[in-house]
Design a protein around this motif. Structure first.
Motif, PDB file in Angstrom:
ATOM      1  N   GLY A  14       0.777  -1.231   0.000  1.00  0.00           N
ATOM      2  CA  GLY A  14       0.000   0.000   0.000  1.00  0.00           C
ATOM      3  C   GLY A  14       0.810   1.283   0.000  1.00  0.00           C
ATOM      4  O   GLY A  14       0.535   2.197  -0.793  1.00  0.00           O
ATOM      5  N   PRO A  15       1.826   1.428   0.873  1.00  0.00           N
ATOM      6  CA  PRO A  15       2.548   2.709   0.924  1.00  0.00           C
ATOM      7  C   PRO A  15       3.173   3.126  -0.407  1.00  0.00           C
ATOM      8  O   PRO A  15       3.054   4.282  -0.814  1.00  0.00           O
ATOM      9  CB  PRO A  15       3.612   2.443   2.000  1.00  0.00           C
ATOM     10  N   ALA A  16       3.839   2.181  -1.098  1.00  0.00           N
ATOM     11  CA  ALA A  16       4.478   2.528  -2.368  1.00  0.00           C
ATOM     12  C   ALA A  16       3.439   2.877  -3.427  1.00  0.00           C
ATOM     13  O   ALA A  16       3.625   3.821  -4.216  1.00  0.00           O
ATOM     14  CB  ALA A  16       5.353   1.370  -2.847  1.00  0.00           C
ATOM     15  N   LEU A  53      -9.573  -0.896  -5.757  1.00  0.00           N
ATOM     16  CA  LEU A  53      -9.558  -0.607  -4.326  1.00  0.00           C
ATOM     17  C   LEU A  53      -8.688  -1.626  -3.592  1.00  0.00           C
ATOM     18  O   LEU A  53      -7.877  -1.261  -2.729  1.00  0.00           O
ATOM     19  CB  LEU A  53     -10.987  -0.619  -3.776  1.00  0.00           C
ATOM     20  N   GLN A  54      -8.843  -2.886  -3.924  1.00  0.00           N
ATOM     21  CA  GLN A  54      -8.031  -3.931  -3.296  1.00  0.00           C
ATOM     22  C   GLN A  54      -6.563  -3.758  -3.640  1.00  0.00           C
ATOM     23  O   GLN A  54      -5.687  -3.877  -2.770  1.00  0.00           O
ATOM     24  CB  GLN A  54      -8.522  -5.307  -3.750  1.00  0.00           C
ATOM     25  N   TRP A  55      -6.265  -3.468  -4.904  1.00  0.00           N
ATOM     26  CA  TRP A  55      -4.873  -3.334  -5.347  1.00  0.00           C
ATOM     27  C   TRP A  55      -4.183  -2.200  -4.607  1.00  0.00           C
ATOM     28  O   TRP A  55      -3.031  -2.329  -4.170  1.00  0.00           O
ATOM     29  CB  TRP A  55      -4.838  -3.083  -6.855  1.00  0.00           C
ATOM     30  N   LEU A  56      -4.871  -1.088  -4.415  1.00  0.00           N
ATOM     31  CA  LEU A  56      -4.250   0.080  -3.783  1.00  0.00           C
ATOM     32  C   LEU A  56      -4.135  -0.076  -2.272  1.00  0.00           C
ATOM     33  O   LEU A  56      -3.074   0.200  -1.691  1.00  0.00           O
ATOM     34  CB  LEU A  56      -5.052   1.345  -4.105  1.00  0.00           C
ATOM     35  N   THR A  57      -5.202  -0.538  -1.633  1.00  0.00           N
ATOM     36  CA  THR A  57      -5.269  -0.481  -0.174  1.00  0.00           C
ATOM     37  C   THR A  57      -5.042  -1.818   0.514  1.00  0.00           C
ATOM     38  O   THR A  57      -4.634  -1.858   1.671  1.00  0.00           O
ATOM     39  CB  THR A  57      -6.643   0.040   0.279  1.00  0.00           C
ATOM     40  N   GLY A  58      -5.352  -2.923  -0.160  1.00  0.00           N
ATOM     41  CA  GLY A  58      -5.334  -4.244   0.461  1.00  0.00           C
ATOM     42  C   GLY A  58      -6.687  -4.702   0.956  1.00  0.00           C
ATOM     43  O   GLY A  58      -6.873  -5.875   1.276  1.00  0.00           O
ATOM     44  N   VAL A  89      -5.329  -3.308   5.759  1.00  0.00           N
ATOM     45  CA  VAL A  89      -4.680  -2.108   5.238  1.00  0.00           C
ATOM     46  C   VAL A  89      -3.580  -1.666   6.187  1.00  0.00           C
ATOM     47  O   VAL A  89      -3.572  -2.009   7.376  1.00  0.00           O
ATOM     48  CB  VAL A  89      -5.688  -0.946   5.032  1.00  0.00           C
ATOM     49  N   ASP A  90      -2.628  -0.910   5.655  1.00  0.00           N
ATOM     50  CA  ASP A  90      -1.573  -0.318   6.470  1.00  0.00           C
ATOM     51  C   ASP A  90      -2.172   0.883   7.195  1.00  0.00           C
ATOM     52  O   ASP A  90      -2.437   1.925   6.591  1.00  0.00           O
ATOM     53  CB  ASP A  90      -0.416   0.114   5.566  1.00  0.00           C
ATOM     54  N   LEU A  91      -2.391   0.742   8.486  1.00  0.00           N
ATOM     55  CA  LEU A  91      -3.094   1.773   9.247  1.00  0.00           C
ATOM     56  C   LEU A  91      -2.259   3.034   9.453  1.00  0.00           C
ATOM     57  O   LEU A  91      -2.783   4.055   9.891  1.00  0.00           O
ATOM     58  CB  LEU A  91      -3.549   1.206  10.594  1.00  0.00           C
ATOM     59  N   GLU A  92      -0.977   2.983   9.122  1.00  0.00           N
ATOM     60  CA  GLU A  92      -0.182   4.203   9.160  1.00  0.00           C
ATOM     61  C   GLU A  92      -0.367   5.034   7.896  1.00  0.00           C
ATOM     62  O   GLU A  92      -0.042   6.223   7.880  1.00  0.00           O
ATOM     63  CB  GLU A  92       1.298   3.858   9.350  1.00  0.00           C
ATOM     64  N   GLN A  93      -0.885   4.390   6.852  1.00  0.00           N
ATOM     65  CA  GLN A  93      -1.076   5.082   5.575  1.00  0.00           C
ATOM     66  C   GLN A  93      -2.550   5.334   5.256  1.00  0.00           C
ATOM     67  O   GLN A  93      -2.887   6.326   4.618  1.00  0.00           O
ATOM     68  CB  GLN A  93      -0.450   4.256   4.437  1.00  0.00           C
ATOM     69  N   PHE A  94      -3.410   4.412   5.681  1.00  0.00           N
ATOM     70  CA  PHE A  94      -4.831   4.485   5.353  1.00  0.00           C
ATOM     71  C   PHE A  94      -5.647   4.592   6.635  1.00  0.00           C
ATOM     72  O   PHE A  94      -5.381   3.884   7.616  1.00  0.00           O
ATOM     73  CB  PHE A  94      -5.270   3.257   4.559  1.00  0.00           C
ATOM     74  N   THR A  95      -6.666   5.442   6.613  1.00  0.00           N
ATOM     75  CA  THR A  95      -7.517   5.667   7.773  1.00  0.00           C
ATOM     76  C   THR A  95      -8.893   5.070   7.526  1.00  0.00           C
ATOM     77  O   THR A  95      -9.612   5.538   6.634  1.00  0.00           O
ATOM     78  CB  THR A  95      -7.673   7.172   8.059  1.00  0.00           C
ATOM     79  N   PRO A  96      -9.293   4.017   8.253  1.00  0.00           N
ATOM     80  CA  PRO A  96     -10.668   3.520   8.106  1.00  0.00           C
ATOM     81  C   PRO A  96     -11.674   4.591   8.528  1.00  0.00           C
ATOM     82  O   PRO A  96     -11.508   5.234   9.574  1.00  0.00           O
ATOM     83  CB  PRO A  96     -10.710   2.313   9.053  1.00  0.00           C
ATOM     84  N   VAL A  97     -12.703   4.778   7.711  1.00  0.00           N
ATOM     85  CA  VAL A  97     -13.732   5.781   7.982  1.00  0.00           C
ATOM     86  C   VAL A  97     -15.078   5.078   8.052  1.00  0.00           C
ATOM     87  O   VAL A  97     -15.475   4.397   7.089  1.00  0.00           O
ATOM     88  CB  VAL A  97     -13.770   6.862   6.872  1.00  0.00           C
ATOM     89  N   PRO A  98     -15.801   5.178   9.177  1.00  0.00           N
ATOM     90  CA  PRO A  98     -17.123   4.521   9.284  1.00  0.00           C
ATOM     91  C   PRO A  98     -18.127   5.188   8.349  1.00  0.00           C
ATOM     92  O   PRO A  98     -18.434   6.374   8.489  1.00  0.00           O
ATOM     93  CB  PRO A  98     -17.498   4.710  10.752  1.00  0.00           C
ATOM     94  N   TRP A  99     -18.618   4.417   7.402  1.00  0.00           N
ATOM     95  CA  TRP A  99     -19.523   4.923   6.366  1.00  0.00           C
ATOM     96  C   TRP A  99     -20.750   4.014   6.327  1.00  0.00           C
ATOM     97  O   TRP A  99     -20.619   2.818   6.530  1.00  0.00           O
ATOM     98  CB  TRP A  99     -18.755   4.898   5.017  1.00  0.00           C
ATOM     99  N   PRO A 100     -21.953   4.545   6.199  1.00  0.00           N
ATOM    100  CA  PRO A 100     -22.301   5.921   5.792  1.00  0.00           C
ATOM    101  C   PRO A 100     -22.439   6.922   6.933  1.00  0.00           C
ATOM    102  O   PRO A 100     -22.851   8.043   6.675  1.00  0.00           O
ATOM    103  CB  PRO A 100     -23.645   5.713   5.093  1.00  0.00           C
TER     104      PRO A 100
END
Length: 598
Positions: A14-16, A53-58, A89-100
């Motif tokens: 994810g980071p790269a 989405l899977q390719w970018l974030t995991g 996901v790498d939680l240092e790079q991606f932030t889970p957001v509760p949606w909706p």
């Protein structure tokens, strides 16, 4: 095996990849880019080519999106995936957001400065989604701008789009010919003074033309676009090689996909588009034409959802076939000592038994086999790395289904492994009470899923508990195991109608400990009149389609009232009646024991 246990995502990538995407943002003079789990057809199921989405974030969930900014990247996930996303996901790079609960626009307002421009691929966003975002952004200086897909630019080894061949779906199973379906849908256009309708959803296309294919796994879909005209003629935009086996039809014009947008730009008259499924790119092409856009429901959506008698009869038979396989599996599982069997073993054994029916075309989704804490991950996908040994005291959530020519199945059973605790059995019984309540429902014609789904939550609510998914989803006929527009959900305003098939699957999940879900499929039918009922009031109820015993070892009988006990015993008696004589000797003995009255 239809199911693989390989790990399909890697958070370490994810980071790269995010850094490469941010470089593209700078080149495009954008402040952010939206990456949905979607394709140009706007169906729920996507091919490997479209797993951006899977390719970018995991993240591998079936719904969600990411919005990547220069300083943050939010991964928006609904209640089904709140636990899963944290491990993918790498939680240092991606932030889970509760949606909706938190919308994209709410998040952008907190993350972006005034004047920010957020890019999106106009093929991957519907007109309805864009309107909702832009309305919510009104009064801010944040804007959305259509652009090329920035993920595709950096995805060097992106799989090619699928080019599998379509096959004809016999009227023996469909119950209605394609010309008749086209005439009926065209008549709907004429009634509304519309000249044509644009169809992008693969399940609508397959239903209308009585074709099936394998452009995505687990769901027999064919990718293409279509224009249905008011004279019932169809222009089908699809790679010619995909439909060579179907033979000519004088009322269907086969055209290459690259002709779709140029053809749209030449249309005249009133053209129906469904805001919930037609991509912005299609709307832009129509806006450049002399056509008048008429927003309305996909003309195939409701006729497809209202299954005809042949489809319902086929679905009943498919569920009996499937039930024999599930019962054979449950019999086998009860013979295995605790601490000797893995989650993967269960999936493998179940698929073998479905294949042994000689009717299975595919599984309808990756089987969820989650024991203990893995059962609390609502859409858990077992891999070689995560597979857990079933331990004494575990609950096993087993959610699976099959694709048969005569119907699509989806069933969940929660199974006791050894001696299960009182807390788990209490929660299980509450979930069962909710499932029974929905199964027994009668309601006035005209009510939608949102009007009745709370009935299945009341036993949990009374204990201060709940779950973060709908009670049920629509199910297709040898199509998607998830089918709209019908749902048993607090957000569904589509009235339930005779012939609609839905799941009934309340649950309860204790993160890090256990999960519970019980699921049957139901079909809406006219309710029989009751003595003393209002003669003028049309009522509907459900016919149960799934017949596999529910684990009696987990039921606290003293929590059930007499009506619930009667329903449970009647259901188990029906399981015994419908499946007896169709099972092996061991499984028959298991069935007789599993259906003993409470």
């Amino acid at each position: 095996m239809f199911q693989s246990f390989d790990t399909t995502s890697d958070p370490s990538q994810g980071p790269a990849r995010l850094a490469a995407l941010r470089a593209q943002l700078s080149s495009a003079k954008l402040d952010g880019f939206i990456i949905p789990r979607a394709d140009a057809h706007q169906g729920e199921y996507v091919a490997a080519h479209d797993e951006r989405l899977q390719w970018l974030t995991g993240f591998t969930g079936s719904a969600g999106f990411c919005c990547a900014l220069q300083n943050d990247a939010g991964v928006f996930i609904d209640g089904r995936y709140r636990t899963q996303v944290k491990s993918q996901v790498d939680l240092e790079q991606f932030t889970p957001v509760p949606w909706p609960e938190t919308s994209l626009v709410d998040w952008l307002k907190t993350q972006c400065s005034n004047g920010a421009e957020i890019g999106f691929d106009p093929w991957l966003m519907t007109k309805g989604q864009l309107e909702a975002h832009e309305n919510a952004l009104n009064g801010t200086d944040i804007t959305l701008r259509a652009c090329a897909n920035l993920v595709d630019i950096i995805w060097d080894d992106q799989p090619a789009p699928p080019l599998t061949s379509a096959f004809a779906y016999s009227i023996e199973y469909s119950g209605k010919s394609s010309p008749d379906k086209r005439r009926d849908c065209a008549a709907d256009l004429v009634e509304k003074n519309e000249n044509a309708a644009v169809i992008t959803l693969p399940d609508s296309l397959c239903w209308l033309l009585n074709i099936r294919g394998s452009d995505v796994s687990k769901t027999p879909l064919v990718h293409g676009f279509a224009i249905l005209n008011d004279d019932a003629r169809v222009q089908l935009f699809i790679a010619p090689s995909k439909v060579e086996a179907l033979g000519p039809d004088p009322s269907i014009d086969i055209m290459p996909p690259e002709d779709f947008l140029p053809t749209l730009s030449k249309l005249t008259g009133k053209v129906r588009c469904d805001k919930t499924s037609v991509p912005v790119a299609v709307i832009d092409a129509l806006n450049a034409s002399d056509a008048e856009i008429s927003y309305g429901v996909d003309p195939c959506a409701l006729p497809k959802a209202r299954k005809n008698p042949v489809e319902i009869a086929g679905t009943r038979a498919a569920h009996i076939t499937d039930a024999t396989a599930v019962c054979e599996l449950l019999c086998w599982l009860d013979q295995q000592p605790a601490n000797t069997t893995s989650e993967i073993d269960v999936v493998t054994q179940l698929e073998q038994r479905r294949r042994a029916t000689n009717a299975l075309q595919d599984i309808s989704f990756d089987t969820i086999s989650g024991a203990g804490p893995n059962g609390a991950i609502m859409h858990y996908r077992v891999t070689h790395e995560t597979s857990r040994t079933l331990q004494d005291g575990d609950l096993l959530v087993l959610d699976s289904g099959g694709q048969y020519l005569n119907g699509t199945t989806d069933i969940t059973r929660t199974i006791a492994i050894g001696e299960v605790g009182h807390e788990e059995r209490t929660a299980f019984t509450r979930v069962l009470q909710g499932m029974i309540a929905i199964s027994r429902m009668r309601w006035p014609k005209g009510l939608a899923g949102r009007d009745i789904e709370a009935v299945g939550r009341v036993p949990l609510w009374l204990a201060g508990q709940d779950f973060d998914h709908g009670i049920g989803h629509g199910v297709g006929h040898f199509l998607g195991v998830h089918e709209g527009p019908q749902r048993l959900s607090r957000v569904s305003n589509v009235p339930l109608e005779t012939g609609m098939i839905l799941s009934n699957e309340p649950g309860y999940y204790r993160e890090g400990a256990f999960g519970i879900r019980i699921e049957n499929l139901l079909v809406v039918q006219p309710a029989k009149a009751l003595e003393g009922s209002d003669a003028h009031r049309q009522m509907l109820d459900f016919e149960t389609l799934t017949y596999v015993p529910i684990d009696r070892r987990l039921i606290l009988s003293d929590m059930l009232n007499q009506q619930e006990l009667d329903w449970m015993n009647s259901y188990h008696a029906a399981c015994l009646s419908k499946l007896s004589g169709l099972l092996s000797e061991d499984a028959q003995n298991w069935l007789e024991n599993a259906t003993q009255p409470l």
